[in-house]
Design an enzyme around this catalytic site. Structure first.
Site, short mmCIF file in Angstrom:
data_model
loop_
_atom_site.label_atom_id
_atom_site.label_comp_id
_atom_site.label_asym_id
_atom_site.label_seq_id
_atom_site.Cartn_x
_atom_site.Cartn_y
_atom_site.Cartn_z
CG ASP A 67 -0.33 -0.39 2.51
OD1 ASP A 67 0.91 -0.45 2.57
OD2 ASP A 67 -1.06 -0.61 3.49
CG ASN A 135 -9.13 -2.38 12.19
OD1 ASN A 135 -8.13 -2.94 11.73
ND2 ASN A 135 -9.64 -1.29 11.66
CG HIS A 137 -6.03 -2.61 9.14
ND1 HIS A 137 -6.13 -1.29 9.49
CD2 HIS A 137 -4.74 -2.95 9.41
CE1 HIS A 137 -4.98 -0.85 9.93
NE2 HIS A 137 -4.11 -1.84 9.90
CD GLU A 142 -8.78 0.29 7.96
OE1 GLU A 142 -9.20 -0.35 8.94
OE2 GLU A 142 -7.67 0.85 7.96
P1 PGA Z 1 1.96 -2.43 13.00
O1 PGA Z 1 0.83 -2.24 11.92
O2 PGA Z 1 2.91 -3.45 12.44
O3 PGA Z 1 2.59 -1.07 13.10
O4 PGA Z 1 1.29 -2.89 14.24
C1 PGA Z 1 0.20 -3.36 11.40
C2 PGA Z 1 -0.95 -2.91 10.55
O5 PGA Z 1 -1.66 -1.97 10.97
O6 PGA Z 1 -1.15 -3.50 9.49
#
Ligand code: PGA
Length: 235
Positions: A67, A135, A137, A142
């Site tokens: 992304d 959450n 995602h 999302e």
């Molecule tokens: P993080 O993010 O590795 O900073 O916890 C993971 C994500 O939100 O995909």
């Protein structure tokens, strides 16, 4: 599904890096699917160590990232292109032209169509690294996004923009949209390695892999992938 629990973040990172290194050793021009976020940083550090030790050669490797923010210049230190250059690409012998991150400066619909074509032209992803959001995602997929999407543009929710505002001078500078590879594309990877660490991620990882498969928890569809390894670190 293979589930590995480790005591430490370093051990999680080492195991994930080993799977990526093994892929490159067996297939020197492998296509690696890569992710940003704090979780994979240790995996990238370990791959850099293996490269420096002469154990892995990235000269023919291709990479595709999940992304990117819309509207951010790749030179902006909040762009995911910058993150990848900083944490991995500039520290190994990969050809810059073989590293793909969605282009946040292109007209978004065009950037998405081109990105799907690029992944297809490369022959698909051999091994995909994923983190997971609190959450559920994956990338910027999302909750309640459709499972059946290729690369697409998403409007960032106010809560996501507020959460990311700490990295920017003010909330007005946080991009309002992002480009993300969709769950359909992610599911087409030949192998998936999901890394997650810390007690705060335990509940969502359990829910994603032992609960109902539902777009309300985007990562839950990964239960249906035939070759997935989940590496969860307690710390
Ligand atoms: P993080 O993010 O590795 O900073 O916890 C993971 C994500 O939100 O995909």
């Amino acid at each position: 599904m293979e589930w590995i629990t480790t005591e430490t973040y370093a051990e999680m990172s080492r195991k994930a890096a080993n799977l990526f290194a093994a892929t490159v050793i067996l297939k020197p021009n492998a296509v690696l699917g890569l992710a940003t976020g704090s979780t994979p940083i240790g995996t990238y550090d370990r791959l850099v160590e293996m490269y420096k030790a002469g154990d892995v050669d990235f000269s023919r490797v291709r990479t595709v990232n999940l992304d990117e923010y819309c509207g951010l210049d790749p030179a902006n230190d909040q762009s995911y292109r910058w993150f990848m250059n900083h944490h991995l690409f500039h520290r190994i012998n990969i050809e810059p032209s073989n590293t793909y991150v969605p282009n946040g400066l292109l007209e978004p619909e065009r950037a998405c169509a081109e990105y799907d074509q690029t992944i297809e032209r490369l022959g698909g992803v051999d091994i995909q690294l994923l983190g997971i959001g609190l959450n559920g995602h994956i990338g910027f997929n999302e909750p309640h996004d459709s499972f059946d999407l290729g690369t697409h543009v998403i409007k960032l929710s106010d809560s996501t923009r507020a959460a990311n505002a700490r990295f920017f001078a003010s909330i007005d500078e946080v991009p309002k949209a992002a480009i993300t590879v969709g769950m359909r594309t992610i599911m087409q990877a030949k192998r998936i390695v999901l890394v997650a660490n810390g007690p705060q991620k335990y509940e969502i990882v359990k829910r994603a892999f032992e609960g109902e498969v539902t777009p309300a928890v985007p990562a839950s569809i990964l239960q249906l992938h035939p070759n997935i390894t989940v590496i969860y670190s307690k710390e």
